[in-house]
Design a protein around this motif. Structure first.
Motif, PDB file in Angstrom:
ATOM      1  N   SER A  19     -37.423-123.257 -53.210  1.00 37.57           N
ATOM      2  CA  SER A  19     -37.418-124.176 -54.357  1.00 37.57           C
ATOM      3  C   SER A  19     -38.369-123.797 -55.487  1.00 37.57           C
ATOM      4  CB  SER A  19     -37.773-125.595 -53.893  1.00 37.57           C
ATOM      5  OG  SER A  19     -36.954-125.978 -52.833  1.00 37.57           O
ATOM      6  N   SER A  21     -39.891-123.540 -59.168  1.00 37.73           N
ATOM      7  CA  SER A  21     -39.802-124.433 -60.330  1.00 37.73           C
ATOM      8  C   SER A  21     -39.149-123.670 -61.475  1.00 37.73           C
ATOM      9  CB  SER A  21     -41.197-124.897 -60.733  1.00 37.73           C
ATOM     10  OG  SER A  21     -41.930-123.795 -61.216  1.00 37.73           O
ATOM     11  N   ASP A  52     -32.453-122.601 -49.779  1.00 36.90           N
ATOM     12  CA  ASP A  52     -31.537-123.398 -48.949  1.00 36.90           C
ATOM     13  C   ASP A  52     -30.389-123.977 -49.768  1.00 36.90           C
ATOM     14  OD1 ASP A  52     -32.851-125.364 -50.320  1.00 36.90           O
ATOM     15  OD2 ASP A  52     -33.556-126.451 -48.553  1.00 36.90           O
ATOM     16  N   LEU A  53     -30.428-123.784 -51.079  1.00 36.01           N
ATOM     17  CA  LEU A  53     -29.254-124.090 -51.893  1.00 36.01           C
ATOM     18  C   LEU A  53     -29.339-123.362 -53.230  1.00 36.01           C
ATOM     19  CD1 LEU A  53     -29.765-126.357 -54.393  1.00 36.01           C
ATOM     20  CD2 LEU A  53     -29.947-127.891 -52.464  1.00 36.01           C
ATOM     21  N   ILE A  54     -28.181-123.074 -53.798  1.00 35.57           N
ATOM     22  CA  ILE A  54     -28.124-122.512 -55.146  1.00 35.57           C
ATOM     23  C   ILE A  54     -27.226-123.443 -55.956  1.00 35.57           C
ATOM     24  CG2 ILE A  54     -27.293-120.577 -56.561  1.00 35.57           C
ATOM     25  CD1 ILE A  54     -28.207-118.687 -54.355  1.00 35.57           C
ATOM     26  N   ASP A  55     -27.847-124.179 -56.871  1.00 31.35           N
ATOM     27  CA  ASP A  55     -27.071-125.088 -57.716  1.00 31.35           C
ATOM     28  C   ASP A  55     -26.719-124.370 -59.021  1.00 31.35           C
ATOM     29  OD1 ASP A  55     -29.488-124.983 -59.012  1.00 31.35           O
ATOM     30  OD2 ASP A  55     -29.979-127.097 -58.751  1.00 31.35           O
ATOM     31  N   SER A  56     -26.097-125.091 -59.959  1.00 27.99           N
ATOM     32  CA  SER A  56     -25.634-124.399 -61.163  1.00 27.99           C
ATOM     33  C   SER A  56     -26.809-123.863 -61.991  1.00 27.99           C
ATOM     34  CB  SER A  56     -24.725-125.295 -62.006  1.00 27.99           C
ATOM     35  OG  SER A  56     -25.348-126.507 -62.321  1.00 27.99           O
ATOM     36  N   PHE A  57     -27.945-124.573 -61.930  1.00 23.52           N
ATOM     37  CA  PHE A  57     -29.122-124.082 -62.656  1.00 23.52           C
ATOM     38  C   PHE A  57     -29.604-122.755 -62.066  1.00 23.52           C
ATOM     39  CE2 PHE A  57     -33.702-123.623 -63.103  1.00 23.52           C
ATOM     40  CZ  PHE A  57     -33.843-123.709 -64.471  1.00 23.52           C
ATOM     41  N   ASP A  84     -24.234-121.066 -45.566  1.00 20.55           N
ATOM     42  CA  ASP A  84     -24.036-122.425 -46.097  1.00 20.55           C
ATOM     43  C   ASP A  84     -24.120-122.442 -47.611  1.00 20.55           C
ATOM     44  OD1 ASP A  84     -23.800-123.463 -43.594  1.00 20.55           O
ATOM     45  OD2 ASP A  84     -25.855-124.215 -43.464  1.00 20.55           O
ATOM     46  N   VAL A  85     -25.029-121.628 -48.134  1.00 20.41           N
ATOM     47  CA  VAL A  85     -25.241-121.579 -49.588  1.00 20.41           C
ATOM     48  C   VAL A  85     -24.010-120.968 -50.262  1.00 20.41           C
ATOM     49  CG1 VAL A  85     -26.683-120.635 -51.436  1.00 20.41           C
ATOM     50  CG2 VAL A  85     -27.744-121.424 -49.317  1.00 20.41           C
ATOM     51  N   PHE A  87     -20.945-120.910 -49.096  1.00 21.39           N
ATOM     52  CA  PHE A  87     -19.856-121.870 -48.950  1.00 21.39           C
ATOM     53  C   PHE A  87     -19.949-122.954 -50.021  1.00 21.39           C
ATOM     54  CE2 PHE A  87     -18.239-125.820 -46.986  1.00 21.39           C
ATOM     55  CZ  PHE A  87     -16.922-125.441 -46.804  1.00 21.39           C
ATOM     56  N   SER A  88     -21.158-123.477 -50.179  1.00 19.54           N
ATOM     57  CA  SER A  88     -21.378-124.551 -51.142  1.00 19.54           C
ATOM     58  C   SER A  88     -21.155-124.078 -52.589  1.00 19.54           C
ATOM     59  CB  SER A  88     -22.793-125.098 -50.937  1.00 19.54           C
ATOM     60  OG  SER A  88     -23.178-125.886 -51.995  1.00 19.54           O
TER      61      SER A  88
ATOM     62  N   GLU B  12     -38.374-131.750 -63.490  1.00 20.21           N
ATOM     63  CA  GLU B  12     -37.708-130.826 -62.569  1.00 20.21           C
ATOM     64  C   GLU B  12     -38.275-130.912 -61.144  1.00 20.21           C
ATOM     65  OE1 GLU B  12     -39.210-127.020 -62.336  1.00 20.21           O
ATOM     66  OE2 GLU B  12     -40.203-127.016 -64.280  1.00 20.21           O
ATOM     67  N   TYR B  13     -39.581-131.281 -61.025  1.00 22.45           N
ATOM     68  CA  TYR B  13     -40.192-131.338 -59.695  1.00 22.45           C
ATOM     69  C   TYR B  13     -39.578-132.456 -58.850  1.00 22.45           C
ATOM     70  CZ  TYR B  13     -43.447-128.207 -61.946  1.00 22.45           C
ATOM     71  OH  TYR B  13     -43.970-127.145 -62.612  1.00 22.45           O
ATOM     72  N   ARG B  19     -33.740-133.690 -53.423  1.00 23.85           N
ATOM     73  CA  ARG B  19     -32.985-132.806 -52.548  1.00 23.85           C
ATOM     74  C   ARG B  19     -33.460-132.899 -51.103  1.00 23.85           C
ATOM     75  NH1 ARG B  19     -32.871-127.591 -56.313  1.00 23.85           N
ATOM     76  NH2 ARG B  19     -34.219-126.672 -54.748  1.00 23.85           N
ATOM     77  N   ARG B  23     -31.559-134.469 -47.737  1.00 26.57           N
ATOM     78  CA  ARG B  23     -31.345-133.624 -46.564  1.00 26.57           C
ATOM     79  C   ARG B  23     -31.791-134.333 -45.295  1.00 26.57           C
ATOM     80  NH1 ARG B  23     -29.875-128.174 -46.081  1.00 26.57           N
ATOM     81  NH2 ARG B  23     -29.798-127.200 -48.117  1.00 26.57           N
ATOM     82  N   THR B  37     -26.004-128.983 -46.963  1.00 29.61           N
ATOM     83  CA  THR B  37     -26.193-128.140 -48.142  1.00 29.61           C
ATOM     84  C   THR B  37     -25.309-128.629 -49.294  1.00 29.61           C
ATOM     85  OG1 THR B  37     -26.686-126.282 -46.699  1.00 29.61           O
ATOM     86  CG2 THR B  37     -26.181-125.749 -48.974  1.00 29.61           C
ATOM     87  N   LEU B  38     -24.074-129.027 -48.978  1.00 28.17           N
ATOM     88  CA  LEU B  38     -23.175-129.548 -50.010  1.00 28.17           C
ATOM     89  C   LEU B  38     -23.756-130.800 -50.659  1.00 28.17           C
ATOM     90  CD1 LEU B  38     -19.629-129.241 -48.362  1.00 28.17           C
ATOM     91  CD2 LEU B  38     -20.477-127.960 -50.326  1.00 28.17           C
ATOM     92  N   THR B  41     -26.838-130.053 -52.707  1.00 26.14           N
ATOM     93  CA  THR B  41     -26.493-129.383 -53.959  1.00 26.14           C
ATOM     94  C   THR B  41     -25.967-130.392 -54.972  1.00 26.14           C
ATOM     95  OG1 THR B  41     -25.889-127.415 -52.672  1.00 26.14           O
ATOM     96  CG2 THR B  41     -25.221-127.435 -54.968  1.00 26.14           C
ATOM     97  N   GLU B  45     -27.495-131.324 -58.696  1.00 25.75           N
ATOM     98  CA  GLU B  45     -26.738-131.343 -59.949  1.00 25.75           C
ATOM     99  C   GLU B  45     -26.921-132.681 -60.681  1.00 25.75           C
ATOM    100  OE1 GLU B  45     -25.196-128.773 -61.199  1.00 25.75           O
ATOM    101  OE2 GLU B  45     -25.280-127.479 -59.439  1.00 25.75           O
ATOM    102  N   LEU B 100     -23.690-124.865 -66.983  1.00 23.86           N
ATOM    103  CA  LEU B 100     -22.435-124.157 -66.704  1.00 23.86           C
ATOM    104  C   LEU B 100     -21.251-125.109 -66.820  1.00 23.86           C
ATOM    105  CD1 LEU B 100     -23.517-122.102 -63.581  1.00 23.86           C
ATOM    106  CD2 LEU B 100     -23.119-121.228 -65.861  1.00 23.86           C
TER     107      LEU B 100
END
Lengths: 123, 134
Positions: A19, A21, A52-57, A84-85, A87-88, B12-13, B19, B23, B37-38, B41, B45, B100
């Motif tokens: 995570s 910043s 543990d995740l990749i969002d659009s940002f 998982d990342v 897939f998401s 942002e923090y 998140r 979880r 994870t879904l 995520t 967003e 995006l």
């Protein structure tokens, strides 16, 4: 805490911590762009294994960092996207564009070796 | 909704906090790591949208159930400028910021239920649900 960037021969390796910043992401991009020139690096591996995740940002930021590295004349590769990342990201509709990705650090370095040895067309 | 948790989103923090919170809630329902994870995520967003467009707001998380299913409900609420054209905002690739344009349509895709209410000048509320697969 900033993202550590290691030098390994003619490559730079940036290991993303969990995570980061927004400012850490930005700083990493700037650092990589500078060090590619200072150290005359040929390739840059961005390791996202611990994310543990990749969002659009995050996806947009990774794309921007890779494009910047490329404009500086080095080959970027992103490694370590977890199942998982991945897939998401697909569900969400996120892509990294035409940026190279590899399974892990080892594969990433091997791919850079191949590109720099044989040229992009033969990979 | 039971065991409701409110997370103030101002920077942002707070996105990271939201998140992690969601979880943990997913874990109490034994969601698979993929489902966790879904959902995380999606929260990322929605929280990012709050920071980007409204400046501040709240993410409210809790458990919900219908006749035969248990699930998680997430409400993202802000008193920001609102969305003038929801239809447009729900289109893939449409964004009025540097984003995006996948936040809202993407969130709708990855959750089981999705509802959005927005009034120009009053704010936006997005409610999403994910049911536990038996």
């Amino acid at each position: 805490m900033s993202i550590p960037i290691l030098r390994q021969g003619s490559y730079l390796i940036a290991s993303i911590q969990s995570s980061p910043s927004d400012s850490e992401w930005r700083e990493m991009g700037q650092q990589l762009a500078e060090r590619v020139g200072k150290l005359r690096s040929r390739g840059v591996v961005v390791d996202v294994t611990v994310l543990d995740l990749i969002d659009s940002f995050a996806a947009r930021t990774l794309r921007e960092i890779a494009q910047t590295v490329k404009l500086r004349g080095a080959e970027p590769v992103i490694v370590g996207i977890q199942p998982d990342v991945a897939f998401s990201m697909v569900q969400l509709g996120l892509t990294l564009g035409d940026i190279e990705t590899e399974l892990d650090l080892e594969e990433g370095m091997a791919m850079l070796d191949a590109i720099l040895r044989d040229g992009r067309t033969n990979v | 909704m039971s065991e409701e948790t409110r997370i103030l989103i101002r920077s942002e923090y707070d996105i990271v906090t939201a998140r992690q919170q969601v979880r943990e809630l997913c874990m109490t329902l034994h969601f698979s790591s993929g489902e966790q994870t879904l959902v995380a995520t999606c929260v990322s967003e929605l929280a990012r949208n709050i920071v980007e467009y409204a400046g501040s707001g709240e993410i409210i998380t809790g458990l919900t159930r219908n006749t035969d299913e248990e699930g998680i409900v997430i409400i993202a609420e802000d008193k920001g400028p609102g969305i003038p054209n929801i239809e447009l905002a729900m289109k893939d690739g449409y964004s009025t910021s540097k984003g995006l344009g996948l936040g809202l349509p993407g969130s709708k895709r990855i959750m089981d239920e999705f509802a959005i209410v927005s009034k120009t000048g009053k704010g936006t509320t997005v409610t999403v649900k994910k049911w536990k697969k038996p």
